[in-house]
Design an enzyme around this catalytic site. Structure first.
Site, short mmCIF file in Angstrom:
data_model
loop_
_atom_site.label_atom_id
_atom_site.label_comp_id
_atom_site.label_asym_id
_atom_site.label_seq_id
_atom_site.Cartn_x
_atom_site.Cartn_y
_atom_site.Cartn_z
N GLY B 22 -18.46 -62.25 -23.21
CA GLY B 22 -19.26 -61.03 -23.29
C GLY B 22 -18.92 -60.12 -22.13
O GLY B 22 -18.37 -60.56 -21.12
N GLY B 24 -20.39 -56.72 -19.74
CA GLY B 24 -21.45 -55.78 -19.42
C GLY B 24 -20.92 -54.68 -18.55
O GLY B 24 -19.71 -54.58 -18.34
N THR B 25 -21.80 -53.84 -18.04
CA THR B 25 -21.34 -52.70 -17.26
C THR B 25 -20.72 -53.14 -15.94
O THR B 25 -19.82 -52.51 -15.45
CB THR B 25 -22.52 -51.75 -16.94
OG1 THR B 25 -23.64 -52.55 -16.60
CG2 THR B 25 -22.82 -50.87 -18.11
N TYR B 26 -21.22 -54.20 -15.38
CA TYR B 26 -20.68 -54.55 -14.07
C TYR B 26 -20.12 -55.96 -14.01
O TYR B 26 -19.73 -56.43 -12.96
CB TYR B 26 -21.74 -54.33 -12.98
CG TYR B 26 -22.71 -55.46 -12.78
CD1 TYR B 26 -22.57 -56.30 -11.68
CD2 TYR B 26 -23.73 -55.70 -13.68
CE1 TYR B 26 -23.45 -57.35 -11.49
CE2 TYR B 26 -24.60 -56.72 -13.49
CZ TYR B 26 -24.47 -57.56 -12.39
OH TYR B 26 -25.33 -58.58 -12.21
N ALA B 27 -20.07 -56.63 -15.14
CA ALA B 27 -19.52 -57.99 -15.12
C ALA B 27 -18.95 -58.38 -16.47
O ALA B 27 -19.34 -57.84 -17.50
CB ALA B 27 -20.58 -58.98 -14.71
N LYS B 44 -18.71 -65.69 -14.33
CA LYS B 44 -19.12 -64.30 -14.39
C LYS B 44 -18.30 -63.53 -13.39
O LYS B 44 -18.42 -63.74 -12.18
CB LYS B 44 -20.60 -64.24 -14.05
CG LYS B 44 -21.26 -62.95 -14.32
CD LYS B 44 -22.74 -63.22 -14.34
CE LYS B 44 -23.53 -61.97 -14.00
NZ LYS B 44 -24.95 -62.24 -14.02
N ASP B 137 -37.84 -60.35 -13.79
CA ASP B 137 -37.28 -59.96 -15.08
C ASP B 137 -37.40 -61.11 -16.08
O ASP B 137 -36.44 -61.45 -16.75
CB ASP B 137 -35.82 -59.52 -14.94
CG ASP B 137 -35.35 -58.75 -16.18
OD1 ASP B 137 -36.23 -58.30 -16.95
OD2 ASP B 137 -34.14 -58.60 -16.37
#
EC number: 2.7.11.23
Lengths: 397, 367
Positions: B22, B24-27, B44, B137
């Site tokens: 997968g 994401g924006t930063y990883a 990651k 979170d």
């Protein structure tokens, strides 16, 4: 001689035949009537099934699978003591004493209400509570079942508990021997002594096998329940599906008619197209149905699993963090420190509602300050290089 | 090569990347395994280069806190190493999360299953709070499920330690549906009770199989919350009207939880009610919750190995568009989120935590 031969033959398949078939067959001929309106087959209370589950052990009479006791009852019952019969008293109920003599309830009341009294037939001293309902026509069978049930409770070793088949067979032979002696009242005292000796020797094993049996019965029950739930669930889904399919068909028909009405295309083509659509839809439905089946299987496998690992009661915390007693605690009255002054005063009231707990901060500060104080100094410090690295250094040399 | 570089190289060699799971924006998250043992891990890779001011804040937080926490119900950070311009976190490999399980309609939850999940969540959370760390979170998406059924709290990208008295914390944390009312009212001084509210929402979601308080905006979230639990009175929650972003939302009567949770036991509702208490100081703590009678009553919590699991095929056959949408924040959570949720639960606004906490060791990526 013939008796012992007969006995020997039976012991070869001792596990399955717990009562002699010849006598059972007479009882099966259909004179028995069930009380309490049970309609199930009487065969369900044959002695060898009585053997199989622990739930069937009962003071008197034999319980069937549903837990009811079936009672023997016939039109020409007669109380051997007062000679009253079913013609005179339609509610006549004969009970069996522990010495296996029948008498009617009113005789029992009459004779034993005032305490233990001798049996009017064999003059053995009896109590009122020693009477139990009759299940079998032949009292010999009644007695044998009771004895076998008692013996089976004590002598519950299994094939796994023996090293070889021979010793297991010897054990079965011995059990059969004891049973036979008790039934026919041969050397009763000596036989009882043998039972006591066996119990003393194998107490742990007996207890374990008892538990095993219980667990098995429990698992069986659970399995049945899951199956039942599953069946109900499937039936519901099926019904819903049928309903859907019917609606779909009707909708399809209406669609064709509508289209034929409004469109000016070839009628045959239109019909074929709509049919194809319907076929596609039903295929999709079929696919989803197969998914349903798999979920049912999933449920079943869960049920199977559930008998393997038992659920354990909740343990709030699984480590011993709070087992150590802290040698410090925060002051009840709080602290008058400069840093928390703004929070304690809270002039604008913006901190009260947010739930900031200055106690948490104090607790943390205290803990950080003293947490490691009790840890003993590290003795015999390792060399700074870890063991991995040392080997790496040594390897090329 | 100096000693640090050599040590880093040794570490790097221990782990082998397999396939991308997968982004994401930063990883970027990869599946991987340990070279020596073949143990499956998630790696990651945090992109460093594109940020002007160094590493992304959440990566720092994640390393900072996960390095310290080791518990059965908290995701384990196995290793950290750098490669070229990137920072790599090696995390435990966990194949599903609670959200997938809640959404999987083919699974049936027994009350004992819910109890087991809740107990594991509270245990993990108690461990964080015991060590003075707020998660900030919590949501089903961040509760990952290991193959042996153990639930693990993951994604410490928004975590922080308890603030010292008088220090402000940001109120722009916690995914909206799980955000407690004190944060919605803009409180900058809050406590571990914020996490408990989130767990309460998760508890309700497990029972309902649908999000309990799905607000569409921050304003709507307050409305939805008050509609479900009644508007708080000054007595129920002293001082809440003085919170910075206080607005009147409207008066709603307090409905009975029993009307919505018809099948729940009285103990379960009692615990839920204590988790969703308006006054943060009166909200139950994680440790108290673990000693609540709900957990001790029958049925016993299901053994983790018997909890319902997502069938692997279900995850594999997920539609492609879900994968493509996977450039949101939550894709960067630890563990492998091979899919994204359709409802796009994401943070409504960026995090603006004041930077000031020191980092133990400066990382040099200039090689």
């Amino acid at each position: 001689m013939t008796q012992s031969l007969n006995k020997h033959c039976r012991s070869k398949h001792a596990q399955s035949s717990m009562a002699p078939r010849s006598t059972v067959s007479g009882w099966l001929q259909g004179k028995t009537i069930r009380k309490a309106g049970a309609t199930a087959n009487t065969r369900s209370s044959t002695p060898n099934q009585v053997q199989s589950t622990s739930a069937t052990i009962f003071a008197g009479g034999v319980k069937d699978a549903s837990g009811r006791t079936s009672e023997y009852f016939s039109m020409d019952d007669q109380c051997p003591v007062c000679k009253s019969d079913r013609y005179l008293n339609p509610k006549l109920r004969l009970l069996v004493s522990s010495c296996y003599h029948k008498m009617c309830e009113s005789c029992i009341d009459r004779l034993f209400t005032l305490g233990p009294a001798p049996c009017p037939i064999c003059s053995k001293v009896l109590r009122k509570l020693a009477f139990s309902p009759q299940t079998f026509e032949d009292l010999g069978v009644e007695k044998e079942v009771a004895i076998r049930r008692r013996i089976a409770k004590e002598f519950n070793k299994r094939r796994e508990d023996f090293l070889d088949l021979l010793s297991y067979n010897d054990y079965l032979e011995e059990v059969e021997d004891i049973t036979f002696n008790l039934i026919n009242e041969i050397d009763v005292a000596q036989t009882e002594a043998r039972i006591v000796a066996h119990r003393a020797e194998n107490a742990a094993l007996i207890e374990m096998n008892l538990q095993r049996e219980e667990a098995y019965a429990h698992a069986l029950k659970e399995h049945e329940e899951t199956e039942k739930r599953e069946r109900e669930f499937r039936a519901l889904e099926l019904r819903r599906e049928e309903e859907e399919e019917r609606e779909e068909r009707e909708k399809g028909k209406r669609e064709i008619i509508d289209k034929l009405e409004t469109s000016d295309k070839d009628a045959n083509k239109l019909v074929a197209k709509t049919r194809a659509n319907a076929l596609k839809r039903s295929a999709a439905r079929f696919a989803s149905a197969s998914h349903l089946q798999s979920s049912a299987q999933l449920l079943r496998s869960r049920a199977a699993q559930s008998t393997v690992i038992p659920d354990i009661p909740h343990v709030p915390l699984q480590d011993d963090y709070y087992a150590y007693e802290d040698k410090f605690r925060t002051k009840e009255s709080g602290y008058e420190d400069v840093f928390s002054e703004a929070v304690r005063q809270d002039r604008e009231g913006i901190m009260r509602g947010g739930g900031y707990m200055v106690e948490e901060a104090w607790g943390r500060a205290l803990m950080c300050a003293v947490a490691a104080l009790e840890v003993p100094p590290l003795v015999g410090l390792e060399p700074i290089l870890s063991s991995e690295q040392t080997t790496a250094v040594h390897a090329p040399a | 090569m100096d000693v640090v570089e050599k040590a880093n190289l040794d570490r790097q060699k221990r782990w082998i990347k397999d396939s991308k799971a997968g982004e994401g924006t930063y990883a970027v998250v990869y599946r991987g395994h340990e070279a020596a043992t073949g143990k499956r891990v998630a790696i990651k890779k945090i992109k460093v280069g594109q940020f002007k001011d160094g590493l992304d804040m959440s990566a720092i937080r994640e390393v900072k806190y996960l390095r310290e926490l080791k518990h059965q119900n908290v995701i384990e950070l196995l290793d950290v190493f750098s490669s070229k311009m990137n920072l790599n976190l090696v995390l435990e490999f966990l194949d599903s999360d609670l959200e997938m399980i809640i959404k999987d309609r083919s699974l049936v939850f027994l009350p004992a299953d819910i109890k087991s999940w809740m107990a594991m969540t509270f245990r993990g959370l108690e461990f964080c709070h015991r060590n003075h760390i707020l998660h900030r979170d919590l949501k089903p998406n961040n509760l990952l499920i290991a193959s042996d059924g153990q639930l693990k709290i993951a994604d410490f990208g928004l975590a922080r330690d308890f603030a010292d008295p008088g220090f402000k914390m940001t109120n722009q944390v916690i995914t909206r549906w799980y955000r407690p009312p004190e944060l919605l009212f803009g409180s900058r001084y809050y406590s571990s009770a914020v996490d408990i509210w989130s767990v309460g929402c998760i508890f309700a979601e497990l029972m309902l199989r649908t999000p309990y308080l799905p607000g569409e905006s921050d304003m709507d979230q307050l409305k939805v919350t008050f509609r479900a639990l009644g508007t708080p009175t000054e007595e129920e929650w002293p001082g809440y009207m003085k919170l910075p972003d206080y607005v009147t939302v409207g008066q709603f009567p307090k409905p009975s939880l029993r009307d919505l949770f018809t099948a729940a036991s009285a103990d379960a509702l009692n615990l839920l009610n204590k988790c969703l208490t308006y006054e943060p100081r009166r909200r139950i703590s994680a440790r108290e919750a673990l000693y609540h009678s709900y957990f001790f009553g029958l049925p016993y919590p299901t053994h983790p190995s018997k909890l319902p699991k997502c069938a692997k095929q279900v995850a594999a056959s997920r539609p492609l568009e879900d994968l493509n949408g996977n450039v949101e924040k939550d894709a960067t959570g630890p563990g492998v989120h091979a899919k994204n949720n359709r409802l796009k639960r994401k943070l409504s606004s960026p995090v603006d935590e004041p930077k000031g906490r020191s980092i133990a060791r400066r990382l040099d990526f200039t090689k």
